[in-house]
Write an enzyme that holds these catalytic residues in place. Structure first.
Site, PDB file in Angstrom:
ATOM      1  N   ASP A 140       0.523 -11.274   0.577  1.00 39.79           N
ATOM      2  CA  ASP A 140       1.045 -10.106  -0.123  1.00 39.79           C
ATOM      3  C   ASP A 140      -0.070  -9.045  -0.158  1.00 39.79           C
ATOM      4  OD1 ASP A 140       2.697  -8.382  -1.488  1.00 39.79           O
ATOM      5  OD2 ASP A 140       3.299  -9.808  -3.015  1.00 39.79           O
TER       6      ASP A 140
ATOM      7  N   GLU B  43       7.680  -4.867 -10.643  1.00 43.11           N
ATOM      8  CA  GLU B  43       6.453  -5.662 -10.780  1.00 43.11           C
ATOM      9  C   GLU B  43       5.921  -5.628 -12.213  1.00 43.11           C
ATOM     10  OE1 GLU B  43       3.907  -6.066  -7.333  1.00 43.11           O
ATOM     11  OE2 GLU B  43       5.170  -4.681  -6.229  1.00 43.11           O
TER      12      GLU B  43
HETATM   13  C1  BGC Z   1       5.105  -7.066  -3.541  1.00 38.97           C
HETATM   14  C2  BGC Z   1       5.917  -7.616  -2.392  1.00 38.97           C
HETATM   15  C3  BGC Z   1       6.234  -6.519  -1.395  1.00 38.97           C
HETATM   16  C4  BGC Z   1       4.953  -5.814  -0.984  1.00 38.97           C
HETATM   17  C5  BGC Z   1       5.194  -4.686   0.011  1.00 38.97           C
HETATM   18  C6  BGC Z   1       3.934  -6.235  -3.074  1.00 38.97           C
HETATM   19  O1  BGC Z   1       3.286  -5.629  -4.136  1.00 38.97           O
HETATM   20  O2  BGC Z   1       4.641  -8.146  -4.334  1.00 38.97           O
HETATM   21  O3  BGC Z   1       7.103  -8.183  -2.871  1.00 38.97           O
HETATM   22  O4  BGC Z   1       6.880  -7.073  -0.291  1.00 38.97           O
HETATM   23  O5  BGC Z   1       4.332  -5.276  -2.133  1.00 38.97           O
HETATM   24  O6  BGC Z   1       5.862  -3.632  -0.553  1.00 38.97           O
END
Ligand code: BGC
Length: 627
Positions: free
Chosen positions: A299, A513
């Protein structure tokens, strides 16, 4: 010189002419092409394949020069809301992706294409005008794999039209803690339901043949991400081997069974180790036990965080650093089983660190080769070597009538009726019906829509239907009233007293998030007040909750005549609510989570407190009436 010729794969044909290298020959099997190409690559070229950089970092000609010509990065992503072109239109997307592809190919010694990735968990909402489907938690309330597969396929159609081939979804996390800001991204609490819907989403995204995927799906976020300490995103997870096996692994196992092309690890720590550096998780569990043979993707910023703690949520930044420098961070991650790194900003430091780790013997070259082989296999399977550009798309294909119908059906099938007294539902089609509250499209759409935190306040949301609009369309505008300012108690009281029935629409503003973490899961005070004002009029009152989690509103529900959970239903949510309330569609949504009576009982899943203590939920897992 002979060595160079052999390395470049220029062989003499029977007629004495030069033959194209085998990896360029589309008739060769993919493993043969991969082995041939890998054999020609330098250490630097291999390191580049493991670097994924976000497009917001690629602004100027010198950025391109640095990232493609010098660092040879293997992939590009759009972070939420980022677009590669001049604007968010479909055509600008396709041109933007093609443009980067052309630059990459022109500057790659061996002609290795990039693969472009992006999130698309409820429609490809970064494209202007694209359908916004219900969020995953809503889809879980339908328990309908065919529907999930159809939505993933419709989303993949738009994804492909942009030139994007790597989708960062579905979310295979199992919901455990409603305080967590990513709760709505999951397929709910039941590992088996989450497994079957994950499998369906993978099939929908990739198409029938995993060896030739329409687009690559990614099961994320491996693993146990949904149970962070205190419900704080990316905080450490404590779990047991049995819980990993019984709760968290099954949806990933199902994704693997469906041939998922990639798996993304979670940001945080599990039982004292950063996931990205955990061999027991990334190798022993994912590769060996689940038998995954696709691309492991980190990630955002996970490898860098091992030594600098400088990316992402406060909880992960605050954790102890485990590596002395970038080289040791890369070594820890690669040795654990991490492969492509969502770097996401500074490729040179990353690729230099990878090379140093191999040269210094911290990482065996066979480890690097295996990782590069995985990403090259994906690129070959996606057809990128043979057909690297996307044709200019027809704008009309962004949002079709079928897409709208699918979104409406999905939202309607998810809507869950939890209370229906006095035979309120289905509602009769006569007025006056009052619809009141913060009833907006940006709330229906939730986070990861247009922008990371959802449609920005004060901007126009993608086309859609609010509850007010949906009710008007269902029973005729003349039967429907509203109150311009729902915070005006006197006006609300007046309008409610004159209505036959009141629909109070309340819920949450969009979030994503850690910004969506909530210690209380309370309804905002002014919205709770609105409900009380309406309920005090004694006009039959129906609460419609538009929310990514169960909110702690037991007293408000107690005093209402009807209560409906609408989740985050997407752009057609208002039509869907009206469909169910007025009986056009029979309510059949079932709660995909346990609704605790009090925040003190959280975390709770499948009707039990996770600490083992007794608690009676407000609504049990699976609750849902069919009036
Ligand atoms: C998230 C992921 C996402 C990625 C790209 C990260 O902060 O945890 O779920 O795919 O960003 O956007």
């Amino acid at each position: 010189m002979a060595v160079v010729a052999a390395a470049a794969g220029v062989a003499s044909g029977a007629n004495g002419g030069a033959r194209a290298p085998r990896y360029r020959d589309a008739t060769e099997p993919v493993p043969v092409r991969v082995a041939d190409l890998l054999g020609r690559m330098t250490l630097a070229e291999k390191a580049g394949q493991l670097a994924m950089i976000h497009v917001g970092r690629i602004r100027s000609e010198s950025d391109r020069q640095e990232l493609f010509a010098q660092d040879g990065i293997g992939s590009v992503l759009s972070g939420a809301g980022e677009v590669p072109g001049t604007d968010g239109s479909l055509i600008a997307w396709a041109r933007g992706v093609n443009d980067l592809q052309r630059y990459a190919l022109d500057h790659s010694r061996l002609g290795i294409p990039i693969v472009y990735g992006a999130d698309a968990t409820h429609g490809f909402t970064w494209v202007r005008g694209a359908e916004v489907y219900p969020q995953q938690l809503a889809l879980a309330a339908t328990r309908d794999p065919e529907l999930v597969q159809a939505i993933a396929a419709a989303t993949a159609r738009v994804v492909r039209a942009t030139g994007v081939r790597w989708v960062f979804g579905p979310v295979a996390d199992v919901s455990r803690d409603l305080r967590w800001g990513r709760y709505y991204e999951t397929f709910g609490e039941d590992p088996q339901v989450a497994a079957s819907l994950t499998e369906a989403a993978v099939r929908g995204t990739q198409g029938a043949d995993p060896a030739r995927p329409a687009a690559a799906a990614t099961a994320k976020h491996f693993v146990a991400y949904s149970q962070p300490e205190g419900g704080r995103d990316t905080a450490e997870v404590r779990t047991s081997p049995a819980e990993l096996d019984d709760v968290f692994a099954p949806p990933f196992a199902a994704g693997v069974r469906a041939g998922v092309a990639s798996v993304m690890n979670q940001h945080g720590w599990v039982n004292g180790t950063p996931t990205v550096a955990s061999k027991p998780l990334l190798t022993d569990l994912l590769r060996t036990r689940l038998d995954f043979d696709g691309v492991e993707l980190t990630d955002w910023g996970d490898v860098e965080n091992l030594f600098c703690g400088c990316q992402g949520a406060p909880a992960v930044q605050a954790m102890t650093r485990v590596a002395a420098d970038y080289e040791h961070a890369v070594a820890a991650a690669l040795n654990a089983g991490a492969e492509v790194s969502m770097v996401p900003d500074r490729a040179t430091e990353f690729t230099t660190a990878v090379q140093a780790a191999v040269r210094d013997g911290l990482v065996d070259v066979s480890k690097l080769d295996a990782a590069v082989a995985h990403i090259l296999t994906l690129k070959f399977r996606l057809g990128l070597f043979d057909d690297p550009y996307v044709p200019e798309p027809a704008p009309a294909s962004v949002r079709t009538a079928e897409d709208r119908a699918l979104a409406r059906r999905a939202a309607a099938e998810s809507i869950t009726v939890l209370k229906n007294t006095r035979g309120l539902l289905p509602l009769r089609r006569r007025g006056p019906v009052l619809v009141v509250g913060p009833d907006t499209l940006r709330r229906q759409d939730g986070g990861w829509t247009v922008q990371w935190q959802g449609v920005p306040a004060g901007t126009t949301a993608p086309p859609g239907v609010t509850v007010l609009q949906g009710v008007r369309a269902a029973i005729g505008a003349r039967n429907v009233r509203t109150v311009a300012n729902w915070r005006n108690d006197a006006a609300v009281r007046r309008a409610a007293s004159r209505a036959r029935v009141v629909l109070v629409v309340v819920g949450e503003e969009p979030y994503a998030e850690w910004q969506g973490d909530s210690a209380t899961a309370a309804l905002a005070a002014d919205e709770a007040r609105l409900v009380r004002v309406v309920e005090a009029t004694r006009t039959p009152t129906l609460l419609v909750l538009v929310s990514g989690r169960p909110l702690m509103i037991a007293p408000l529900i107690r005093n209402a005549d009807g209560f409906v959970m609408a989740y985050l239903p997407g752009s057609e949510g208002g039509s869907a609510v009206a469909d169910v309330l007025f009986g056009r569609v029979r309510a059949r949504g079932r709660l995909p989570f346990t609704w605790p009576a009090s925040i003190r009982d959280v975390p709770m899943a499948l009707n039990r407190r996770l600490d083992g203590r007794e608690a009676t939920p407000l609504f049990r897992y699976g609750a849902g009436l069919t009036p």
